[in-house]
Design a protein around this motif. Structure first.
Motif, PDB file in Angstrom:
ATOM      1  N   HIS A 106       0.856  -1.178   0.000  1.00  0.00           N
ATOM      2  CA  HIS A 106       0.000   0.000   0.000  1.00  0.00           C
ATOM      3  C   HIS A 106       0.895   1.230   0.000  1.00  0.00           C
ATOM      4  N   GLU A 107       0.568   2.189  -0.860  1.00  0.00           N
ATOM      5  CA  GLU A 107       1.359   3.417  -0.980  1.00  0.00           C
ATOM      6  C   GLU A 107       0.449   4.628  -0.911  1.00  0.00           C
ATOM      7  N   ARG A 108       1.005   5.737  -0.460  1.00  0.00           N
ATOM      8  CA  ARG A 108       0.289   7.006  -0.461  1.00  0.00           C
ATOM      9  C   ARG A 108       0.720   7.770  -1.701  1.00  0.00           C
ATOM     10  N   ILE A 109      -0.253   8.055  -2.595  1.00  0.00           N
ATOM     11  CA  ILE A 109       0.025   8.801  -3.816  1.00  0.00           C
ATOM     12  C   ILE A 109      -0.953   9.960  -3.883  1.00  0.00           C
ATOM     13  N   SER A 110      -0.421  11.167  -3.874  1.00  0.00           N
ATOM     14  CA  SER A 110      -1.249  12.385  -3.905  1.00  0.00           C
ATOM     15  C   SER A 110      -2.296  12.380  -2.794  1.00  0.00           C
ATOM     16  N   GLY A 111      -1.919  11.903  -1.620  1.00  0.00           N
ATOM     17  CA  GLY A 111      -2.809  11.904  -0.467  1.00  0.00           C
ATOM     18  C   GLY A 111      -3.793  10.754  -0.430  1.00  0.00           C
ATOM     19  N   ARG A 112      -3.761   9.882  -1.420  1.00  0.00           N
ATOM     20  CA  ARG A 112      -4.679   8.740  -1.453  1.00  0.00           C
ATOM     21  C   ARG A 112      -3.899   7.455  -1.250  1.00  0.00           C
ATOM     22  N   SER A 113      -4.526   6.490  -0.592  1.00  0.00           N
ATOM     23  CA  SER A 113      -3.909   5.187  -0.404  1.00  0.00           C
ATOM     24  C   SER A 113      -4.190   4.334  -1.639  1.00  0.00           C
ATOM     25  N   GLU A 114      -3.134   3.846  -2.264  1.00  0.00           N
ATOM     26  CA  GLU A 114      -3.259   3.030  -3.476  1.00  0.00           C
ATOM     27  C   GLU A 114      -2.633   1.667  -3.225  1.00  0.00           C
ATOM     28  N   VAL A 115      -3.220   0.641  -3.813  1.00  0.00           N
ATOM     29  CA  VAL A 115      -2.661  -0.705  -3.754  1.00  0.00           C
ATOM     30  C   VAL A 115      -1.708  -0.846  -4.927  1.00  0.00           C
ATOM     31  N   SER A 116      -0.490  -1.265  -4.632  1.00  0.00           N
ATOM     32  CA  SER A 116       0.523  -1.441  -5.665  1.00  0.00           C
ATOM     33  C   SER A 116       0.805  -2.928  -5.856  1.00  0.00           C
ATOM     34  N   LEU A 117       0.819  -3.372  -7.105  1.00  0.00           N
ATOM     35  CA  LEU A 117       1.178  -4.749  -7.429  1.00  0.00           C
ATOM     36  C   LEU A 117       2.670  -4.760  -7.740  1.00  0.00           C
ATOM     37  N   ASN A 118       3.466  -5.323  -6.837  1.00  0.00           N
ATOM     38  CA  ASN A 118       4.920  -5.261  -6.960  1.00  0.00           C
ATOM     39  C   ASN A 118       5.524  -6.418  -7.725  1.00  0.00           C
ATOM     40  N   ALA A 119       4.910  -7.594  -7.663  1.00  0.00           N
ATOM     41  CA  ALA A 119       5.484  -8.773  -8.309  1.00  0.00           C
ATOM     42  C   ALA A 119       4.391  -9.787  -8.602  1.00  0.00           C
ATOM     43  N   PHE A 120       4.710 -10.689  -9.542  1.00  0.00           N
ATOM     44  CA  PHE A 120       3.784 -11.739  -9.949  1.00  0.00           C
ATOM     45  C   PHE A 120       4.537 -13.057 -10.044  1.00  0.00           C
TER      46      PHE A 120
END
Length: 139
Positions: A106-120
């Motif tokens: 989970h990352e904060r981008i422009s004040g919003r919490s976003e789910v990041s897909l780091n690997a598959f």
């Protein structure tokens, strides 16, 4: 007139699961056009680990020319239809039901919490990637 919508207070605030590695199945996919950053919004159903079975993860997977490598990685590891891949075609219906492993943060981008897909990884690799529960003995 008032209506009660179960789960409304929790919706949109955060993902059902914490950062980690999960075996998942694609349950929804939708293409979203953006001038500089087109993306697919993917919704995953969590299959493993056992303590979060049934959870969900919704994340964006960008498909601009600079990020096609990551999108192709996802498609290969989730065993997307090879013939469609060779023709550079994405069929949203063919994405539904694909299974594989994702690493989520989970990352904060422009004040919003976003789910990041780091690997598959392919679903067959789950046994090798799953971490034992905290406090469990490793043989």
């Amino acid at each position: 007139m008032r209506r009660q919508l179960q789960g409304l207070s929790r919706s949109g605030t955060r993902s059902d699961i914490a950062d980690g590695v999960y075996l998942v199945r694609v349950q929804r996919a939708q293409y979203r056009w953006h001038k500089h950053k087109p993306f697919y919004e993917l919704s995953f159903y969590v299959l493993q680990p056992e303590d979060v079975i049934g959870g969900s993860v919704t994340a964006r997977l960008y498909c601009s020319p600079r990020t096609l490598w990551k999108f192709a990685w996802f498609l290969r590891d989730f065993r997307y239809h090879q013939e469609l891949l060779e023709r550079d075609e994405i069929d949203v219906r063919a994405l539904i039901g694909l299974m594989g492993v994702i690493q989520v943060s989970h990352e904060r981008i422009s004040g919003r919490s976003e789910v990041s897909l780091n690997a598959f990884a392919p679903a067959a690799d789950w046994e090798h990637l799953a971490l034992p529960p905290a406090g469990a003995e490793v043989a």
